[in-house]
Every structure is written in structure tokens, then in C-alpha cells.
Design an enzyme around this catalytic site. Structure first.
Site, PDB file in Angstrom:
ATOM      1  N   HIS A 133       4.309   4.694  -4.208  1.00  0.00           N
ATOM      2  CA  HIS A 133       3.551   4.534  -2.956  1.00  0.00           C
ATOM      3  C   HIS A 133       4.268   5.353  -1.875  1.00  0.00           C
ATOM      4  O   HIS A 133       5.488   5.548  -1.947  1.00  0.00           O
ATOM      5  CB  HIS A 133       3.563   3.045  -2.592  1.00  0.00           C
ATOM      6  CG  HIS A 133       2.734   2.667  -1.417  1.00  0.00           C
ATOM      7  ND1 HIS A 133       3.166   2.834  -0.117  1.00  0.00           N
ATOM      8  CD2 HIS A 133       1.499   2.105  -1.321  1.00  0.00           C
ATOM      9  CE1 HIS A 133       2.235   2.390   0.704  1.00  0.00           C
ATOM     10  NE2 HIS A 133       1.220   1.939   0.001  1.00  0.00           N
ATOM     11  N   ASP A 210      10.861  -1.234  -5.604  1.00  0.00           N
ATOM     12  CA  ASP A 210       9.749  -1.577  -4.716  1.00  0.00           C
ATOM     13  C   ASP A 210       8.877  -2.572  -5.479  1.00  0.00           C
ATOM     14  O   ASP A 210       8.122  -2.195  -6.385  1.00  0.00           O
ATOM     15  CB  ASP A 210       8.993  -0.288  -4.373  1.00  0.00           C
ATOM     16  CG  ASP A 210       7.650  -0.554  -3.685  1.00  0.00           C
ATOM     17  OD1 ASP A 210       7.240  -1.728  -3.603  1.00  0.00           O
ATOM     18  OD2 ASP A 210       7.019   0.429  -3.256  1.00  0.00           O
ATOM     19  N   GLN A 213       3.937  -4.767  -5.474  1.00  0.00           N
ATOM     20  CA  GLN A 213       2.803  -5.135  -6.351  1.00  0.00           C
ATOM     21  C   GLN A 213       3.244  -5.999  -7.529  1.00  0.00           C
ATOM     22  O   GLN A 213       2.418  -6.371  -8.355  1.00  0.00           O
ATOM     23  CB  GLN A 213       2.117  -3.862  -6.882  1.00  0.00           C
ATOM     24  CG  GLN A 213       1.481  -3.002  -5.809  1.00  0.00           C
ATOM     25  CD  GLN A 213       0.259  -3.651  -5.170  1.00  0.00           C
ATOM     26  OE1 GLN A 213      -0.306  -4.619  -5.688  1.00  0.00           O
ATOM     27  NE2 GLN A 213      -0.151  -3.136  -4.019  1.00  0.00           N
ATOM     28  N   LYS A 236       1.233  -9.829   0.428  1.00  0.00           N
ATOM     29  CA  LYS A 236       0.671  -9.571  -0.903  1.00  0.00           C
ATOM     30  C   LYS A 236       0.946 -10.729  -1.855  1.00  0.00           C
ATOM     31  O   LYS A 236       0.524 -10.717  -2.999  1.00  0.00           O
ATOM     32  CB  LYS A 236       1.252  -8.278  -1.467  1.00  0.00           C
ATOM     33  CG  LYS A 236       0.794  -7.027  -0.727  1.00  0.00           C
ATOM     34  CD  LYS A 236       1.134  -5.787  -1.515  1.00  0.00           C
ATOM     35  CE  LYS A 236       1.214  -4.532  -0.668  1.00  0.00           C
ATOM     36  NZ  LYS A 236      -0.079  -4.048  -0.194  1.00  0.00           N
ATOM     37  N   CYS A 374      -2.447   5.487  -0.753  1.00  0.00           N
ATOM     38  CA  CYS A 374      -1.107   5.878  -0.302  1.00  0.00           C
ATOM     39  C   CYS A 374      -0.225   6.270  -1.490  1.00  0.00           C
ATOM     40  O   CYS A 374       0.969   5.962  -1.523  1.00  0.00           O
ATOM     41  CB  CYS A 374      -0.439   4.767   0.501  1.00  0.00           C
ATOM     42  SG  CYS A 374      -1.344   4.336   1.962  1.00  0.00           S
TER      43      CYS A 374
HETATM   44  N1  7TS Z   1       4.809  -0.300  -2.173  1.00  0.00           N
HETATM   45  C1  7TS Z   1       3.728  -0.516  -2.930  1.00  0.00           C
HETATM   46  C2  7TS Z   1       3.809  -0.343  -4.412  1.00  0.00           C
HETATM   47  C3  7TS Z   1       2.542  -0.917  -2.304  1.00  0.00           C
HETATM   48  O1  7TS Z   1       1.468  -1.152  -3.056  1.00  0.00           O
HETATM   49  C4  7TS Z   1       2.503  -1.072  -0.903  1.00  0.00           C
HETATM   50  C5  7TS Z   1       1.235  -1.419  -0.186  1.00  0.00           C
HETATM   51  C6  7TS Z   1       3.677  -0.856  -0.179  1.00  0.00           C
HETATM   52  C7  7TS Z   1       4.808  -0.454  -0.850  1.00  0.00           C
HETATM   53  C8  7TS Z   1       3.750  -1.058   1.286  1.00  0.00           C
HETATM   54  O2  7TS Z   1       3.655  -2.414   1.570  1.00  0.00           O
HETATM   55  P1  7TS Z   1       3.577  -2.932   3.093  1.00  0.00           P
HETATM   56  O3  7TS Z   1       3.309  -4.387   2.956  1.00  0.00           O
HETATM   57  O4  7TS Z   1       4.873  -2.627   3.724  1.00  0.00           O
HETATM   58  O5  7TS Z   1       2.441  -2.185   3.710  1.00  0.00           O
HETATM   59  N2  7TS Z   1       0.073  -1.140  -0.892  1.00  0.00           N
HETATM   60  C9  7TS Z   1      -1.191  -1.146  -0.407  1.00  0.00           C
HETATM   61  C10 7TS Z   1      -2.297  -0.885  -1.197  1.00  0.00           C
HETATM   62  O6  7TS Z   1      -2.262  -0.651  -2.407  1.00  0.00           O
HETATM   63  N3  7TS Z   1      -3.408  -0.954  -0.439  1.00  0.00           N
HETATM   64  O7  7TS Z   1      -3.046  -1.245   0.818  1.00  0.00           O
HETATM   65  C11 7TS Z   1      -1.663  -1.369   0.841  1.00  0.00           C
END
Ligand code: 7TS
Length: 417
Positions: A133, A210, A213, A236, A374
Site C-alpha cells: 500500500h 504493515d 489488512q 479496520k 493506493c
Molecule cells: N496498509 C494497508 C495494507 C492498507 O490496506 C491501508 C489502508 C493502510 C496501510 C493505511 O491505513 P490507514 O488506516 O492509516 O489509512 N487501506 C485502504 C483500502 O484498502 N481502502 O481504503 C483504505
């Protein structure tokens, strides 16, 4: 009579009871019952989390670690309890290894700007994979610009699995860190991170995982993984937005310079110099998202109450059912067919743009995500600009997968495919 097979005793997953916990699910969108399949972006919140957050603001709101009064004591106790819950959730050895942050993005930026600046120099290398990501790419690019270091990227194959032989060959005496997703948000790939960490440690290289997910879908044990850093987002994993966790091994966190300066992260301040507070407070400058942390603790308890193994099995059933239903559709291509996948399905339909697929689904009350997620490098690897993505959570049903399939049939009708 022969002994019943173990599957006969498998308790059915109480999805209807779980759905009752989520008020947002019980609404119509565009005249149709809402089918929420955008859980990769953010997961809905159960009453327990909504109520705990409201209760905190109604009864306990105060700043933590600061007041001598009753409300501040209650807020501090709840905030600390949330940290211990997060510690147990990922089986960290010590509550001091849990740093509250805004989310995965901030966790990775924190490590890049503190550990990174202290340990990475000109000509050094950081290993990533092709399925990351942007949150696990851009902070390292910024660090490279600031320090003169370089990125090395482990490629993925046509299924979306990291090619481990090539990954192993990327290590050199200049490698300083591996930063890798546990689960890909664009492809669903579950990376064999235990093995990837072993390879890195054999070279004396620490690993940041990371887990954005992964945390909602599988049991995480940071001690068993032996990862050096692990990041995930509250929103999440059925918790509030604006709160997340950075886990770091105590010795690493201890040695790292602070991230931001301000109140709460200091022991003593004078104009001559400042002594920093011990970990994790050294990394928690200013007033934090106290309600968010409390809500996160309740969310993690909620997830544990259902059981991550049961959630994973349920989501896997949804994924298999959906994959089978879509497999035979002409012109539909599933992007990401890794050996091990989380409950997430990315696809393209020849002749229909992903955004149009998303819009036609929305008209039918089905919420999916359309775009590059992303993860532009992963999209490029598969030669697509964007995909449509359905991602599952504990409250999704087989009937909702049917609604997804019906929606896709409608897309094909609209585009005369
Ligand atoms: N890493 C992964 C693998 C992600 O899927 C996401 C967000 C992030 C980092 C960033 O997370 P945040 O909570 O700091 O924003 N992924 C997604 C997505 O798949 N659709 O919207 C956000």
C-alpha cells in the site's frame, strides 16, 4: 453407527446475531437493502464500540495522565486498560511496546522518521515488496530522499505471491530494514511473513509488518512472528477512526529518538535540554485520541468474543463462494489468486471501467471499492489502472455475495457484455 465427522460438530457461525450488533447495516440505500462489501477501506462499528465512545464522552471525559481529579483518573485508567487490551490482542510481551498512533499510516511514518533517521544512511537499502500500500512505500521514499538510501523491491508473480527466491537475493550488507504487508489490500495475498522475517533476521535485518489488512482477519502473535515492528489501524478492526497501534520491540523503541515533541512525552524540560518520558509515552506527544483508544479496546474485546479463527473461517467461506461464482463469468478477471488469500476479491471486467462497476453496484445498494486501492505498483504489475474490490467482514452473508453476483450480472447487461 460410525463416529460423526468433526465437521458435524462445527458450530455454525452466528452471522445473523452478529449483524444485530451493527446498527448501520439495517438501512436501505437507493431503495435497496445495504450490502456493505467495502470492509478493506473501513469496517463498520458494533454497538459496544459506539456505546463505549459515547459513554466516555458522557461520563468520563478528561485528559489523561494530568489531573488529580476523579474524571481524569477514570479516563487514565480506561486509556491504560485499552493499551493492555491491545497488548494481549497481538500477544506483545509488555504494554510499553504498544504505542497509540493515528493509524497504520502514522505508525509507519513514525518508524521511518525516528528509527529510520537514526539507522539509515547514504547508500543503505530498504526492502519492500511490489504489493505494498502507498502507506508502506511513500514514507520510505521520503526517508530515502532525506538520507540518500535506496529502495529494493521484491517482485510478485502472476498470482500475486511474493517471489521468495528473489526476495532472499535482495539482501546485502547495506540492507537496513524490510517493510512488508502481512495481507495485501489490493490482491488479498497473505504473505508468508514468518518465513520472510526469518530470512531478514538471518541477515541481521529488522522487519516492520504493515498489518492493516491482517489484524481484522487473523490472530496476530508478534512474539511468535518475531517481527520488530507491527502496525494496524483501529477503524479496520471494528474500532474508531483516528486510532491505531504501533508495536515495537522494547529495546528498539527505547533506543529510538522521539517522533513529535510536546506535552506528555517528557520527564523534565528546561531551556538547556529535555529528558524524555519512558516508552511508550516518549512517542505520544500531546493529547491523544482517548475516546478512540477506549473504543479500540472495546472493539478488540468484541473481535475476541467472536473469535478470530471463526471470523477467518467465515470470511474464507464467503471468499470461496464468491470466487467460484465469478470464476466462470466471461470477460471477468480476478486480480490476485495467491496461494493464501484473505477475504477480499479484486476483479476487472473487460469493457467496463472499475468506477462504472462501482457506480452500477451502488445503485443496487452494494457498496464496493473501485480504484487503484493506493497500491499503484501492484496495479501496474497486473497491467490494470484500477479494479473493483469486494472485501468481507464477520457480518457479511452468503446472500450478500449473491447480491454482488447479481450486481455484476447487471453491469454486464448495462454494457451489453
Ligand atoms: N496498509 C494497508 C495494507 C492498507 O490496506 C491501508 C489502508 C493502510 C496501510 C493505511 O491505513 P490507514 O488506516 O492509516 O489509512 N487501506 C485502504 C483500502 O484498502 N481502502 O481504503 C483504505
Amino acid at each position: 453407527m460410525s463416529a460423526p465427522s468433526p465437521t458435524q460438530f462445527r458450530p455454525t457461525f452466528p452471522v445473523e446475531r452478529i449483524r444485530e450488533d451493527f446498527p448501520i447495516l439495517h438501512q436501505e440505500v437507493r431503495g435497496k437493502p445495504l450490502v456493505y462489501l467495502d470492509n478493506g477501506a473501513t469496517v463498520q462499528k458494533p454497538n459496544a464500540v459506539i456505546d463505549a465512545t459515547a459513554r466516555y464522552y458522557r461520563h468520563d471525559n478528561a485528559n489523561v495522565h494530568r489531573g488529580v481529579h476523579a474524571l481524569s483518573e477514570r479516563a487514565t485508567a480506561a486509556y491504560n486498560a485499552a493499551r493492555s487490551t491491545a497488548q494481549r490482542f497481538i500477544n506483545a510481551d509488555d504494554h510499553r511496546e504498544i504505542v497509540f498512533v493515528r493509524g497504520t499510516t502514522e505508525a509507519i511514518n513514525l518508524v521511518a522518521q525516528t528509527w529510520g533517521k537514526a539507522n539509515v544512511g547514504p547508500g543503505d537499502e530498504i526492502i519492500l515488496t511490489e504489493l505494498e500500500h502507498h502507506a508502506n512505500i511513500v514514507p520510505w521514499q521520503l526517508l530515502c530522499e532525506q538520507t540518500g538510501a535506496k529502495l529494493r523491491v521484491a517482485p510478485i508473480d502472476d498470482r500475486g505471491d511474493v517471489i521468495l527466491e528473489v526476495y532472499a537475493e535482495l539482501f546485502s550488507e547495506r540492507t537496513r530494514l524490510v517493510a512488508v504487508s502481512h495481507v495485501s489490500n489490493a490482491l488479498g495475498t497473505i504473505n508468508p511473513i514468518r518465513r520472510m522475517i526469518e530470512t531478514a533476521h538471518a541477515h541481521g535485518v529488522p522487519v516492520l509488518v504493515d498489518g492493516a489488512q491482517a489484524a481484522p482477519h487473523m490472530r496476530i502473535d508478534v512474539q511468535e512472528l518475531d517481527c520488530d515492528f507491527y502496525a494496524f489501524s483501529g477503524h479496520k478492526v471494528y474500532g474508531p477512526t483516528g486510532i491505531g497501534v504501533l508495536y515495537g520491540k522494547a529495546a528498539l523503541l527505547d533506543a529510538m529518538p522521539p517522533y513529535q515533541g510536546g506535552g506528555d512525552m517528557v520527564r523534565r524540560v528546561s531551556f538547556e535540554g529535555t529528558d524524555f518520558a519512558p516508552i511508550p509515552y516518549k512517542f505520544e506527544a500531546g493529547t491523544h485520541n482517548i475516546a478512540g483508544a477506549i473504543g479500540l479496546g472495546v472493539a478488540l474485546d468484541y473481535v475476541n468474543g467472536i473469535g478470530l479463527e471463526s471470523i477467518a473461517a467465515h470470511e474464507h467461506r464467503l471468499l470461496s463462494y464468491a470466487t467460484e461464482a465469478l470464476a466462470d463469468m466471461n470477460g471477468l478477471r480476478i486480480i490476485g489468486t495467491a496461494r493464501e488469500k484473505a477475504g477480499l476479491l479484486s476483479f476487472v471486467i473487460e469493457g467496463a471501467h472499475a468506477h462504472d462497476i462501482g457506480t452500477i453496484m451502488d445503485v443496487q445498494g452494494v457498496a464496493i471499492r473501485a480504484g487503484h486501492h493506493c497500491a499503484m505498483p501492484a496495479m501496474q504489475r497486473f497491467g490494470v489502472a484500477a479494479t473493483a474490490r469486494a472485501s468481507f467482514a464477520a457480518y457479511n452473508t452468503l446472500e450478500e455475495v449473491d447480491a454482488l453476483v447479481t450486481g455484476i450480472t447487471k453491469v454486464r447487461e448495462v454494457f451489453r457484455l
